[in-house]
Design an enzyme around this catalytic site. Sequence first.
Site, PDB file in Angstrom:
ATOM      1  N   GLN A 156       0.851  -1.200   0.000  1.00 21.04           N
ATOM      2  CA  GLN A 156       0.000   0.000   0.000  1.00 21.04           C
ATOM      3  C   GLN A 156       0.889   1.252   0.000  1.00 21.04           C
ATOM      4  O   GLN A 156       1.660   1.475   0.940  1.00 21.04           O
ATOM      5  CB  GLN A 156      -0.927   0.046   1.215  1.00 21.04           C
ATOM      6  CG  GLN A 156      -1.906   1.224   1.061  1.00 21.04           C
ATOM      7  CD  GLN A 156      -2.746   1.531   2.267  1.00 21.04           C
ATOM      8  OE1 GLN A 156      -2.219   1.798   3.345  1.00 21.04           O
ATOM      9  NE2 GLN A 156      -4.059   1.480   2.105  1.00 21.04           N
TER      10      GLN A 156
ATOM     11  N   ARG B 149      -7.649   2.383  -2.664  1.00 19.32           N
ATOM     12  CA  ARG B 149      -8.537   2.309  -1.496  1.00 19.32           C
ATOM     13  C   ARG B 149      -9.263   3.636  -1.302  1.00 19.32           C
ATOM     14  O   ARG B 149      -8.621   4.698  -1.294  1.00 19.32           O
ATOM     15  CB  ARG B 149      -7.701   1.989  -0.252  1.00 19.32           C
ATOM     16  CG  ARG B 149      -8.556   1.609   0.929  1.00 19.32           C
ATOM     17  CD  ARG B 149      -7.728   1.000   2.036  1.00 19.32           C
ATOM     18  NE  ARG B 149      -8.557   0.051   2.756  1.00 19.32           N
ATOM     19  CZ  ARG B 149      -8.583  -0.074   4.072  1.00 19.32           C
ATOM     20  NH1 ARG B 149      -7.811   0.669   4.837  1.00 19.32           N
ATOM     21  NH2 ARG B 149      -9.376  -0.950   4.651  1.00 19.32           N
TER      22      ARG B 149
ATOM     23  N   ARG C  69      -8.501  -5.333  12.330  1.00 27.96           N
ATOM     24  CA  ARG C  69      -8.276  -5.652  13.742  1.00 27.96           C
ATOM     25  C   ARG C  69      -8.341  -7.159  14.018  1.00 27.96           C
ATOM     26  O   ARG C  69      -7.570  -7.667  14.845  1.00 27.96           O
ATOM     27  CB  ARG C  69      -9.281  -4.888  14.605  1.00 27.96           C
ATOM     28  CG  ARG C  69      -8.982  -3.395  14.615  1.00 27.96           C
ATOM     29  CD  ARG C  69     -10.151  -2.585  15.074  1.00 27.96           C
ATOM     30  NE  ARG C  69     -11.269  -2.649  14.137  1.00 27.96           N
ATOM     31  CZ  ARG C  69     -12.429  -2.049  14.292  1.00 27.96           C
ATOM     32  NH1 ARG C  69     -12.655  -1.348  15.389  1.00 27.96           N
ATOM     33  NH2 ARG C  69     -13.372  -2.142  13.386  1.00 27.96           N
TER      34      ARG C  69
ATOM     35  N   TYR D 281      -5.026  11.528   3.581  1.00 31.19           N
ATOM     36  CA  TYR D 281      -3.665  11.598   3.044  1.00 31.19           C
ATOM     37  C   TYR D 281      -3.658  12.287   1.663  1.00 31.19           C
ATOM     38  O   TYR D 281      -4.700  12.703   1.168  1.00 31.19           O
ATOM     39  CB  TYR D 281      -3.027  10.198   3.048  1.00 31.19           C
ATOM     40  CG  TYR D 281      -3.032   9.608   4.441  1.00 31.19           C
ATOM     41  CD1 TYR D 281      -2.426  10.301   5.490  1.00 31.19           C
ATOM     42  CD2 TYR D 281      -3.689   8.424   4.728  1.00 31.19           C
ATOM     43  CE1 TYR D 281      -2.465   9.811   6.792  1.00 31.19           C
ATOM     44  CE2 TYR D 281      -3.729   7.924   6.032  1.00 31.19           C
ATOM     45  CZ  TYR D 281      -3.121   8.627   7.049  1.00 31.19           C
ATOM     46  OH  TYR D 281      -3.167   8.146   8.341  1.00 31.19           O
TER      47      TYR D 281
HETATM   48  C1  LIG Z   1      -3.658  -0.330  13.957  1.00 36.30           C
HETATM   49  C2  LIG Z   1      -4.335   0.101  12.680  1.00 36.30           C
HETATM   50  C3  LIG Z   1      -3.569   0.686  11.674  1.00 36.30           C
HETATM   51  C4  LIG Z   1      -4.169   1.049  10.441  1.00 36.30           C
HETATM   52  N1  LIG Z   1      -3.377   1.525   9.432  1.00 36.30           N
HETATM   53  C5  LIG Z   1      -3.901   1.683   8.170  1.00 36.30           C
HETATM   54  C6  LIG Z   1      -3.052   1.953   7.058  1.00 36.30           C
HETATM   55  O1  LIG Z   1      -1.810   2.034   7.145  1.00 36.30           O
HETATM   56  N2  LIG Z   1      -3.652   2.085   5.853  1.00 36.30           N
HETATM   57  C7  LIG Z   1      -5.020   1.991   5.677  1.00 36.30           C
HETATM   58  O2  LIG Z   1      -5.516   2.118   4.556  1.00 36.30           O
HETATM   59  N3  LIG Z   1      -5.836   1.722   6.734  1.00 36.30           N
HETATM   60  C8  LIG Z   1      -5.309   1.536   7.969  1.00 36.30           C
HETATM   61  N4  LIG Z   1      -6.135   1.174   9.012  1.00 36.30           N
HETATM   62  C9  LIG Z   1      -7.583   0.987   8.780  1.00 36.30           C
HETATM   63  C10 LIG Z   1      -7.904  -0.495   8.543  1.00 36.30           C
HETATM   64  O3  LIG Z   1      -7.299  -0.982   7.347  1.00 36.30           O
HETATM   65  C11 LIG Z   1      -9.437  -0.755   8.472  1.00 36.30           C
HETATM   66  O4  LIG Z   1      -9.985   0.036   7.444  1.00 36.30           O
HETATM   67  C12 LIG Z   1     -10.176  -0.479   9.770  1.00 36.30           C
HETATM   68  O5  LIG Z   1      -9.469  -0.996  10.894  1.00 36.30           O
HETATM   69  C13 LIG Z   1     -11.588  -1.111   9.754  1.00 36.30           C
HETATM   70  O6  LIG Z   1     -11.496  -2.502   9.470  1.00 36.30           O
HETATM   71  P1  LIG Z   1     -11.753  -3.624  10.626  1.00 36.30           P
HETATM   72  O7  LIG Z   1     -13.150  -3.386  11.132  1.00 36.30           O
HETATM   73  O8  LIG Z   1     -11.629  -4.945   9.926  1.00 36.30           O
HETATM   74  O9  LIG Z   1     -10.730  -3.420  11.693  1.00 36.30           O
HETATM   75  C14 LIG Z   1      -5.573   0.854  10.249  1.00 36.30           C
HETATM   76  C15 LIG Z   1      -6.328   0.302  11.293  1.00 36.30           C
HETATM   77  C16 LIG Z   1      -5.734  -0.091  12.482  1.00 36.30           C
HETATM   78  C17 LIG Z   1      -6.573  -0.744  13.556  1.00 36.30           C
END
Ligand SMILES: Cc1cc2nc3c(=O)[nH]c(=O)nc-3n(C[C@H](O)[C@H](O)[C@H](O)COP(=O)(O)O)c2cc1C
Length: 357
Positions: free
Chosen positions: A98, A227, A312, A180
């Site tokens: 990414q 994305r 998560r 971003y």
């Molecule tokens: C610790 C953490 C770091 C994240 N870093 C990014 C990232 O670098 N790039 C991105 O597009 N989304 C990032 N996200 C968002 C996740 O990809 C995702 O969209 C969000 O956690 C919801 O999905 P989930 O319900 O499966 O956790 C991050 C989320 C978490 C929890």
Amino acid sequence: MPSLFSEAQLGRIPLRNRIVMAPMTRSRAGRQGEPTDLMVEYYRQRASAGLIISEGIYPSENGKGYCRTPGLVSADHVAGWRRIVDAVHNAGGTMVAQLMHCGRIAHCDNKAAGAETVAPSAIPARGEMFTDTAGMQPFSPPRALLTEEIPEVIHEFARATELAYDAGFDGVELHCTSGYLPAQFLSTGTNERKDEYGGSLAGRIRFPVEVLQAMSSIDGADRVGFRICPGNPFNDLTDADPKETFASFLGAVRDLGLAYCHVIRRHDVALDNVALAREAFGDALIVNDSYAFAEASEIVDKAEAVAVSFARAFLANPDLVERFEKGAELNRLNPKTMYTEGPEGYVDYPTLEETRG
Ligand SMILES: Cc1cc2nc3c(=O)[nH]c(=O)nc-3n(C[C@H](O)[C@H](O)[C@H](O)COP(=O)(O)O)c2cc1C
């Protein structure tokens, strides 16, 4: 009929199942953005995912915003990522990089000496971010990019794509949300430019469209995804009409032959982002945000998405695919160690086998 456990293909990217690991910044890279041994172990543990999308990687030193995030700029970065991608491939997995240019969501202490904070317009983001030097600090004010500098910024994404392929990645994903740089160009609240990269809807979408074209020029569009999350307010992002903005952006990239659109729904946004993406882009969708197993199975069974990504749940469960297969309980996430240094809360979440001893 497809199921979460069946194989799929997104452009030229093969998925051995449709349970995708979503991108997650984990802040375990070295001070110069070099991937570490711990990162090799972390990704290797999660290689049974249908596809791993890496944490956000900066494509240039100016694009770095957060501390301890990894880059794809130097030969050391490529060598480090090659070890990670090799470990994932050796375990039968697939991985895309990414590319995340933070633009104004940055602090100068988190960057290399001489690197700048740049954005479409000189509007500082409201809020704070963590620095290793002084704890929480206000975002650094950005400098507006000159029109003649923009082709070089676009080229940075092409160069990082080339380096990603040198490292062995199966594809690349452009981070186009969460406040971003590409999202800053797209949105009315952050783009007050008067040149061809702003000033109108056509102007605002130009930067991310040209970045995707530049990334596609390296080895075809069918290894390139992106994305989005229309209406996402994260990192002080505002747009007067996110539905119109994203319908126009998706319409402009629909015929490029890209591998996929990775779309995030948000319960606090009134838009149906998945429906918007399907209508304006097409069927090659990975969907995300707070999917439980049953709902994820349903959307794939109904062919409303090719795959579902989990963040998560993958963070806390390296063997998430096996746990879904067996209907097993999931480990709970410890939010305190999401961005801390070291192995704790990173490579020590137990597998089912380890839990049951
Ligand atoms: C610790 C953490 C770091 C994240 N870093 C990014 C990232 O670098 N790039 C991105 O597009 N989304 C990032 N996200 C968002 C996740 O990809 C995702 O969209 C969000 O956690 C919801 O999905 P989930 O319900 O499966 O956790 C991050 C989320 C978490 C929890």
